[in-house]
Design a protein around this motif. Structure first.
Motif, PDB file in Angstrom:
ATOM      1  N   LEU A 199       0.868  -1.178   0.000  1.00 16.25           N
ATOM      2  CA  LEU A 199       0.000   0.000   0.000  1.00 16.25           C
ATOM      3  C   LEU A 199       0.898   1.220   0.000  1.00 16.25           C
ATOM      4  O   LEU A 199       1.780   1.348   0.864  1.00 16.25           O
ATOM      5  N   PHE A 200       0.668   2.106  -0.962  1.00 12.94           N
ATOM      6  CA  PHE A 200       1.551   3.253  -1.177  1.00 12.94           C
ATOM      7  C   PHE A 200       0.711   4.520  -1.164  1.00 12.94           C
ATOM      8  O   PHE A 200      -0.073   4.766  -2.074  1.00 12.94           O
ATOM      9  N   VAL A 201       0.846   5.324  -0.100  1.00  8.83           N
ATOM     10  CA  VAL A 201       0.135   6.591   0.024  1.00  8.83           C
ATOM     11  C   VAL A 201       0.953   7.689  -0.650  1.00  8.83           C
ATOM     12  O   VAL A 201       2.163   7.803  -0.444  1.00  8.83           O
ATOM     13  N   THR A 202       0.290   8.495  -1.466  1.00 11.17           N
ATOM     14  CA  THR A 202       0.965   9.589  -2.152  1.00 11.17           C
ATOM     15  C   THR A 202      -0.030  10.701  -2.459  1.00 11.17           C
ATOM     16  O   THR A 202      -1.239  10.466  -2.497  1.00 11.17           O
ATOM     17  N   HIS A 203       0.489  11.916  -2.670  1.00  9.59           N
ATOM     18  CA  HIS A 203      -0.322  13.007  -3.191  1.00  9.59           C
ATOM     19  C   HIS A 203      -0.023  13.247  -4.668  1.00  9.59           C
ATOM     20  O   HIS A 203      -0.620  14.130  -5.285  1.00  9.59           O
ATOM     21  N   ASN A 204       0.897  12.488  -5.221  1.00  9.14           N
ATOM     22  CA  ASN A 204       1.318  12.660  -6.599  1.00  9.14           C
ATOM     23  C   ASN A 204       0.528  11.707  -7.487  1.00  9.14           C
ATOM     24  O   ASN A 204       0.704  10.489  -7.420  1.00  9.14           O
ATOM     25  N   VAL A 205      -0.363  12.243  -8.313  1.00  8.24           N
ATOM     26  CA  VAL A 205      -1.260  11.408  -9.113  1.00  8.24           C
ATOM     27  C   VAL A 205      -0.468  10.560 -10.104  1.00  8.24           C
ATOM     28  O   VAL A 205      -0.747   9.366 -10.285  1.00  8.24           O
ATOM     29  N   ALA A 206       0.538  11.144 -10.746  1.00  9.89           N
ATOM     30  CA  ALA A 206       1.334  10.389 -11.720  1.00  9.89           C
ATOM     31  C   ALA A 206       2.066   9.233 -11.050  1.00  9.89           C
ATOM     32  O   ALA A 206       2.175   8.135 -11.617  1.00  9.89           O
ATOM     33  N   GLU A 207       2.549   9.452  -9.837  1.00  8.88           N
ATOM     34  CA  GLU A 207       3.211   8.393  -9.087  1.00  8.88           C
ATOM     35  C   GLU A 207       2.232   7.266  -8.775  1.00  8.88           C
ATOM     36  O   GLU A 207       2.565   6.069  -8.922  1.00  8.88           O
ATOM     37  N   ALA A 208       1.021   7.636  -8.358  1.00  7.85           N
ATOM     38  CA  ALA A 208       0.001   6.630  -8.048  1.00  7.85           C
ATOM     39  C   ALA A 208      -0.327   5.785  -9.271  1.00  7.85           C
ATOM     40  O   ALA A 208      -0.482   4.556  -9.173  1.00  7.85           O
ATOM     41  N   VAL A 209      -0.405   6.413 -10.433  1.00 13.81           N
ATOM     42  CA  VAL A 209      -0.747   5.691 -11.652  1.00 13.81           C
ATOM     43  C   VAL A 209       0.417   4.807 -12.090  1.00 13.81           C
ATOM     44  O   VAL A 209       0.209   3.649 -12.493  1.00 13.81           O
ATOM     45  N   PHE A 210       1.634   5.321 -12.022  1.00 17.76           N
ATOM     46  CA  PHE A 210       2.788   4.564 -12.492  1.00 17.76           C
ATOM     47  C   PHE A 210       3.012   3.297 -11.669  1.00 17.76           C
ATOM     48  O   PHE A 210       3.372   2.247 -12.208  1.00 17.76           O
ATOM     49  N   LEU A 211       2.758   3.377 -10.361  1.00 12.61           N
ATOM     50  CA  LEU A 211       3.059   2.249  -9.477  1.00 12.61           C
ATOM     51  C   LEU A 211       1.892   1.280  -9.290  1.00 12.61           C
ATOM     52  O   LEU A 211       2.099   0.072  -9.165  1.00 12.61           O
ATOM     53  N   GLY A 212       0.686   1.791  -9.241  1.00 12.44           N
ATOM     54  CA  GLY A 212      -0.421   0.982  -8.734  1.00 12.44           C
ATOM     55  C   GLY A 212      -1.071   0.072  -9.758  1.00 12.44           C
ATOM     56  O   GLY A 212      -1.173   0.394 -10.932  1.00 12.44           O
ATOM     57  N   GLN A 213      -1.533  -1.092  -9.269  1.00  9.60           N
ATOM     58  CA  GLN A 213      -2.460  -1.911 -10.041  1.00  9.60           C
ATOM     59  C   GLN A 213      -3.884  -1.384  -9.897  1.00  9.60           C
ATOM     60  O   GLN A 213      -4.665  -1.419 -10.835  1.00  9.60           O
ATOM     61  N   ARG A 214      -4.207  -0.928  -8.678  1.00 12.58           N
ATOM     62  CA  ARG A 214      -5.467  -0.239  -8.422  1.00 12.58           C
ATOM     63  C   ARG A 214      -5.172   0.983  -7.575  1.00 12.58           C
ATOM     64  O   ARG A 214      -4.205   1.013  -6.815  1.00 12.58           O
ATOM     65  N   ILE A 215      -6.036   1.987  -7.708  1.00 17.05           N
ATOM     66  CA  ILE A 215      -5.879   3.236  -6.962  1.00 17.05           C
ATOM     67  C   ILE A 215      -7.112   3.439  -6.092  1.00 17.05           C
ATOM     68  O   ILE A 215      -8.244   3.433  -6.588  1.00 17.05           O
ATOM     69  N   VAL A 216      -6.895   3.603  -4.796  1.00 13.21           N
ATOM     70  CA  VAL A 216      -7.963   3.906  -3.849  1.00 13.21           C
ATOM     71  C   VAL A 216      -8.024   5.418  -3.670  1.00 13.21           C
ATOM     72  O   VAL A 216      -7.011   6.047  -3.339  1.00 13.21           O
ATOM     73  N   ILE A 217      -9.197   6.001  -3.881  1.00 13.83           N
ATOM     74  CA  ILE A 217      -9.390   7.440  -3.716  1.00 13.83           C
ATOM     75  C   ILE A 217     -10.242   7.669  -2.478  1.00 13.83           C
ATOM     76  O   ILE A 217     -11.377   7.186  -2.401  1.00 13.83           O
ATOM     77  N   MET A 218      -9.676   8.390  -1.510  1.00 10.20           N
ATOM     78  CA  MET A 218     -10.362   8.643  -0.246  1.00 10.20           C
ATOM     79  C   MET A 218     -10.924  10.056  -0.206  1.00 10.20           C
ATOM     80  O   MET A 218     -10.419  10.969  -0.870  1.00 10.20           O
ATOM     81  N   SER A 219     -11.966  10.233   0.582  1.00  7.94           N
ATOM     82  CA  SER A 219     -12.633  11.527   0.704  1.00  7.94           C
ATOM     83  C   SER A 219     -12.023  12.319   1.864  1.00  7.94           C
ATOM     84  O   SER A 219     -11.147  11.835   2.592  1.00  7.94           O
ATOM     85  N   ASP A 220     -12.525  13.543   2.063  1.00  8.94           N
ATOM     86  CA  ASP A 220     -12.196  14.314   3.260  1.00  8.94           C
ATOM     87  C   ASP A 220     -12.721  13.595   4.499  1.00  8.94           C
ATOM     88  O   ASP A 220     -13.554  12.688   4.412  1.00  8.94           O
ATOM     89  N   ARG A 221     -12.249  14.057   5.678  1.00  2.00           N
ATOM     90  CA  ARG A 221     -12.723  13.477   6.934  1.00  2.00           C
ATOM     91  C   ARG A 221     -14.203  13.770   7.156  1.00  2.00           C
ATOM     92  O   ARG A 221     -14.669  14.861   6.816  1.00  2.00           O
ATOM     93  N   PRO A 222     -14.878  12.804   7.795  1.00  2.00           N
ATOM     94  CA  PRO A 222     -14.403  11.447   8.084  1.00  2.00           C
ATOM     95  C   PRO A 222     -14.246  10.662   6.785  1.00  2.00           C
ATOM     96  O   PRO A 222     -15.176  10.622   5.968  1.00  2.00           O
TER      97      PRO A 222
END
Length: 249
Positions: A186-209
């Protein structure tokens, strides 16, 4: 061995403050998941729960197959290289084995093997953290995370402070190591290109909660060449994700 992870109706609160709310996520053994979401939404809290460092307020986490949770080895790679300043690179890497009672000779051998894997030069292994560049310190931190043969590897924005070219090179190293060793990631990032380059799937989370807004399959096969980043398909997909994060779709 890689472990599957099943997050079931997990919520987390501190007092009256709700951090995570009813998260459900199934991760296959050996899968690489990247996580995007607003700053402070609870991404690190999710990693801490999966690592066993934080208990959820409600819900459950199951790691491993079968009906009973299995004991697993989870390693963290943090944004700040948490290296001991009085130990050189080699001794920082072998620290987890030393604490586990592994013999000196065996821990040195394992540390050297993992420093080889992450590409740190032999001439840099006797250097102390203050003598290493930011990229070298991250390689030492990665080698220390790998030295215990983890089942699950958790990355908490590890490359956020690095320049873009170095980040890209380290992304390629991470991908190479994951393909060789197949830990669950599991790789947390704020960099969208990094998330796409590394991930098989991308989890998008909302604001709190925080809830899980979407889980997106990444439409690019492995291994991924650095040239992928320059393609129109890559730009289009990262643009779609950026729009989702801005709330435009």
């Amino acid at each position: 061995m890689p472990f599957p992870i099943n997050v079931r109706d997990v919520s987390l609160s501190f007092g009256s403050e709700s951090i995570l709310q009813d998260l459900n996520l199934e991760i296959q053994a050996g899968e690489f998941i990247t996580v995007l979401g607003p700053s402070g939404c609870g991404k690190t809290s999710l990693l801490r729960i999966i690592a066993g460092l934080q208990l959820p307020s409600t819900g459950e986490l199951q790691v491993g197959g079968g009906t009973q949770p299995q004991r697993h080895r989870a390693s963290f790679v943090f944004q700040d290289p948490t290296l001991l300043p009085w130990r050189n690179a080699l001794d920082n890497v072998r620290l987890p084995l030393e604490l586990a009672g592994t013999s000196r000779s065996a821990s040195i051998s394992a540390a050297e093997d993992n420093l080889n894997l992450v590409g740190l030069q032999a001439t840099d292994r006797d250097k102390y953290p203050r003598m290493l560049s930011g990229g070298m310190r991250m390689r030492v931190l990665l080698a220390r995370a790998l030295v215990g043969n983890p089942d699950v590897l958790l990355f908490d924005e590890p490359f956020a402070a690095l320049d873009d070219l170095l980040r890209q090179r380290l992304n390629e190293d991470i991908m190479r190591l994951w393909m060789q060793q197949q830990w669950t990631a599991l790789f947390v990032t704020h960099n969208v290109a990094e998330a796409v380059f590394l991930g098989q799937r991308i989890v998008i989370m909302s604001d709190r909660p925080a809830t899980i807004r979407a889980v997106m399959d990444v439409p690019f096969s492995f291994p991924r060449s650095p040239k992928l980043r320059a393609t129109a398909d890559f730009a289009e997909f990262t643009g779609q994700l950026s729009a989702m994060l801005r709330g435009e779709s």
